[in-house]
Write a protein that holds these residues in place. Sequence first.
Motif, mmCIF file in Angstrom:
data_model
loop_
_atom_site.group_PDB
_atom_site.id
_atom_site.type_symbol
_atom_site.label_atom_id
_atom_site.label_comp_id
_atom_site.label_asym_id
_atom_site.label_seq_id
_atom_site.Cartn_x
_atom_site.Cartn_y
_atom_site.Cartn_z
ATOM 1 N N VAL B 271 0.829 -1.207 0.000
ATOM 2 C CA VAL B 271 0.000 0.000 0.000
ATOM 3 C C VAL B 271 0.863 1.256 0.000
ATOM 4 O O VAL B 271 0.630 2.197 -0.754
ATOM 5 N N ILE B 272 1.863 1.253 0.856
ATOM 6 C CA ILE B 272 2.668 2.465 0.970
ATOM 7 C C ILE B 272 3.546 2.628 -0.249
ATOM 8 O O ILE B 272 3.823 3.744 -0.686
ATOM 9 N N GLY B 273 3.974 1.509 -0.819
ATOM 10 C CA GLY B 273 4.692 1.598 -2.073
ATOM 11 C C GLY B 273 3.837 2.289 -3.123
ATOM 12 O O GLY B 273 4.304 3.175 -3.850
ATOM 13 N N PHE B 274 2.593 1.907 -3.150
ATOM 14 C CA PHE B 274 1.674 2.544 -4.094
ATOM 15 C C PHE B 274 1.469 4.027 -3.763
ATOM 16 O O PHE B 274 1.576 4.896 -4.633
ATOM 17 N N ALA B 275 1.200 4.297 -2.498
ATOM 18 C CA ALA B 275 0.953 5.685 -2.082
ATOM 19 C C ALA B 275 2.146 6.564 -2.441
ATOM 20 O O ALA B 275 2.004 7.699 -2.893
ATOM 21 N N LYS B 281 4.044 10.849 -8.682
ATOM 22 C CA LYS B 281 3.483 11.236 -9.979
ATOM 23 C C LYS B 281 2.703 12.538 -9.875
ATOM 24 O O LYS B 281 2.729 13.375 -10.772
ATOM 25 N N GLU B 282 2.011 12.640 -8.744
ATOM 26 C CA GLU B 282 1.227 13.855 -8.515
ATOM 27 C C GLU B 282 2.157 15.072 -8.512
ATOM 28 O O GLU B 282 1.895 16.081 -9.166
ATOM 29 N N ARG B 287 4.352 19.941 -11.123
ATOM 30 C CA ARG B 287 5.513 20.704 -11.546
ATOM 31 C C ARG B 287 5.402 21.059 -13.038
ATOM 32 O O ARG B 287 5.771 22.134 -13.457
ATOM 33 N N ARG B 288 4.881 20.106 -13.821
ATOM 34 C CA ARG B 288 4.763 20.349 -15.240
ATOM 35 C C ARG B 288 3.769 21.485 -15.517
ATOM 36 O O ARG B 288 3.919 22.236 -16.460
ATOM 37 N N LYS B 289 2.754 21.561 -14.701
ATOM 38 C CA LYS B 289 1.712 22.547 -14.932
ATOM 39 C C LYS B 289 2.226 23.983 -14.879
ATOM 40 O O LYS B 289 1.746 24.852 -15.568
ATOM 41 N N ARG B 290 3.178 24.237 -13.989
ATOM 42 C CA ARG B 290 3.643 25.607 -13.823
ATOM 43 C C ARG B 290 4.495 26.072 -14.982
ATOM 44 O O ARG B 290 5.357 25.383 -15.432
#
Lengths: 290, 290
Positions: B271-275, B281-282, B287-290
């Motif tokens: 679970v924590i690996g996934f989180a 990614k989030e 970062r890409r958005k700015r």
Amino acid sequence: MTDAQIPPTTAEELRAAILARYDGLSKRLQQIARYVLDEPNELALETLAVIAERSGVQPSAIVRFAKSFGFDGASQMQRLFRDGLLSGHAALGYSERVRNFSRAVDNSAASGGAELLSEFVEGNTIALQNLPQTVSDADLTAAVRLVEACDTVFVVGVRRAFPIAAYLAYSLQQAGKRTTFVDGVAGLARQQVGMIRPEDLLIAVSYQPYAEETVHAVEAAATRGAPVLSISDSLVSPIAKPATVTLQVRESEIRAFRSLSASMCLAQALVIGFAFEASRKEDAKNRRKR
Amino acid sequence: MTDAQIPPTTAEELRAAILARYDGLSKRLQQIARYVLDEPNELALETLAVIAERSGVQPSAIVRFAKSFGFDGASQMQRLFRDGLLSGHAALGYSERVRNFSRAVDNSAASGGAELLSEFVEGNTIALQNLPQTVSDADLTAAVRLVEACDTVFVVGVRRAFPIAAYLAYSLQQAGKRTTFVDGVAGLARQQVGMIRPEDLLIAVSYQPYAEETVHAVEAAATRGAPVLSISDSLVSPIAKPATVTLQVRESEIRAFRSLSASMCLAQALVIGFAFEASRKEDAKNRRKR
DNA sequence: TTGTGAACGGAAATTTTGTTCCATAGAACG
DNA sequence: CGTTCTATGGAACAAAATTTCCGTTCACAA
């Protein structure tokens, strides 16, 4: 002080160093050495003045002693014994170790989380090792007695505590105990607990932040005169205070996710403790019959 | 300070007094009370300043706390904990203590149910340590990828595996993953799994003897073209064979009862690996958005 | 809203603790 | 027998700890 050696890093190392150099020490230093070897506890937590008085030397002599073994001062030497005192009982190092561990995880975060598993293994191992520190054999025995003595066990636990509660309910049932799992299906949790009687037992599992339902269940049980066994992370949690017996578990916490391995271990010990006692009584009964 | 009571004389007395008066204390004093109960070791041998920092209060607050329990000052209270620390260790030297400890663990196998807990701790520790041998980092990474890639996670597990499945379902949900727990309430298990689609993922947890429902669920998912992640005790178990990825856990077995701590640890790592990946990614997206 | 009392945080003051320094005693060597 | 070097005890010093004090905040009641 012609010594510019490196100081020992553990109490055991210091012990060895003292033994090795004992013959070469001056009379007064030997006197201190003996005291250090004989009374490590005093060394660990009394002040220099007290140690000096008890061992019959001057405080300055103790400082000299410490320096001759490469320490900066006597305080540094004391720290060794304090750490040793704690780790000797595998106890107080807890917070320290968890802190160190979290730091290690933070560092590895950069590496991409590949060794995540081994880090978890380590964290949970620490939590497991510390379990006997917060749960004494006496506590566990008392808890087993409660389970043995009651008519029906009610188990409640939601959210993070749900897996533990589910395990308890399932395996107590397997072990031959009448068990009701207050699972709140169809919103009947309150009604279920409302059925509890003084000869029953409520086992409540909850961690911070304590779920309302569980707290209510505990209060309801207490009001109705039923004993309560709480499994929680603090002795003053809302579910611990009204409880007949509380088992305190300190889980490891990694990235704001708290673990459950230690709780699982405790739950198992409880169930098997009960199963063991139950089978022993069964044996005794059978033997009497013949 | 309206209190002119007599102070407790042992750590246990103080503990009891704190529990008794906890509700009547102010918020800050409760905070300190908690810390005192949770970290008696820190109390015993750190300085006020350190304790204050770790518990997030002012040194003066600790003094107030001590005085409100009848002590002259905080130092007097500390003495209690120091004494307690020593009495726990008897007056034995170092090596003796270590010897006693290992002997206690050895004996517990033979003895009744008293040292059951340490037996469990030991067994589960071993199981934890072995976990990385049957689950490689690559396996875990592959499992995390499956979770990341899918649309909705379905989790199934009954009987002994139920707590693990419940934990997975709960915490994946917490981690922001669409998750359905196939809990079989109202006998709808088959219908729930029947809804699975190729872009979803089934996580199945099962140990010997493999539950029929779980095996069916795995087969159904495979038939419908959905990937399957199995957590099981054998690579050739009925739920492992059709699986896309299998994580193998070998639990410790104590008095014929198999444990779950290692599975819990594994579930958590997953679970924590996934989180962790998800949040990374989030971050990248932001970062890409700015 | 304002007044009152308790609780709190922070800094100052005090006490305690640890360390350094130096004069002296004692041993070793010439 | 005298000199020198080292170890020691005790006092002075410095650092750190604990405790006290006081201005401010907070909660509750009028």
